[in-house]
Design a protein around this motif. Sequence first.
Motif: not given
Ligand code: C2E
Length: 279
Positions: A202-204, A43-45, A238-240, A61-63, A257-259
Amino acid sequence: AREAGGNTYRHYARGLTDYARERVTMSSELNRAIERDELQLHYQPLVDTASSRVTGLEVLVRWQHPERGMVLPDSFIRLAEETGLIIPLGAWVLRHACLQAREWEAAGIPFGRIAVNVSGVQIQRSDFARTLESILHETGLGAERLELELTETFVMDLREDAQQLLGDLKDLGIALAMDDFGTGYSSLAYLKGLPFDTLKIDRSFIGGLPDDPASAAIVTAITTLGNSLGFEVLAEGVETQAQRRFLIGVGCRRAQGYLFSPPVAPEAVVRLLTRAARH
Ligand code: C2E
Ligand code: CA
Ligand code: CA
Ligand code: CA
């Protein structure tokens, strides 16, 4: 099923490239993972940009693979979509997230609402709204505690069906967020006609803040228009502190974000939220 075919399977497997063979292995392992509860939710706040107060939690989700260790969703969600495994996987995620949220709710943990990612493949199934309704009913979680995140690209692909499909979901009383906004070339005018509550930038576009002029212009435009159209606008990744200050300056009231915090396991969520509540 193919393994039962003996020769047929082996013959078929020999003809595959390493990549394809890897995919076959991975999808049968993923199938097993869903049945054996090897999946976990982090869970991310989601926070108020200025005060850092937690307003919600995104479910990721994680595996937990027995040999490979923790596998991140980017390496298996697409495969799950292509093989149809996203249907049981998506239902597993929704049910477990709602159960967890219900538990926190009962314990008085102030998590706001949970935001669950749903795939287009999942939502386009005609019984999605009914499945969701029964999960809410079974777990006892109030619909107003749940937000679904849909990607912009998927929503654009829906075209005329979007209105009906999203309307059926809104009728359940849940909130809707458009994820990865800005990457799919949809216009804010198009969005205005759809029942979204939140726009997640989007983060980009956030990575280049505050110095990159193009990123700054895009984030400013999305935030200003998004706010005036009545959306809640949230910046991802958001990181900074400099990025955060920029966002506060342009009126972007929500951030993630990680901040603030990386995605964390459920036990850590409780510590994070009870600590925040005491301050
Ligand atoms: P998303 O929905 O865009 O989720 C945000 C992703 O950005 C997450 O990666 C998160 O860990 C990462 N993130 C958060 N804050 C920061 C930051 O400050 N900097 C950077 N560089 N990254 C940050 P995660 O957990 O690896 O998930 C990747 C993608 O997988 C998600 O992108 C989402 O599209 C998909 N996903 C994750 N869980 C599920 C799910 O339960 N179902 C579905 N259909 N897709 C999922
Ligand atoms: Ca998301
Ligand atoms: Ca996103
Ligand atoms: Ca993303």
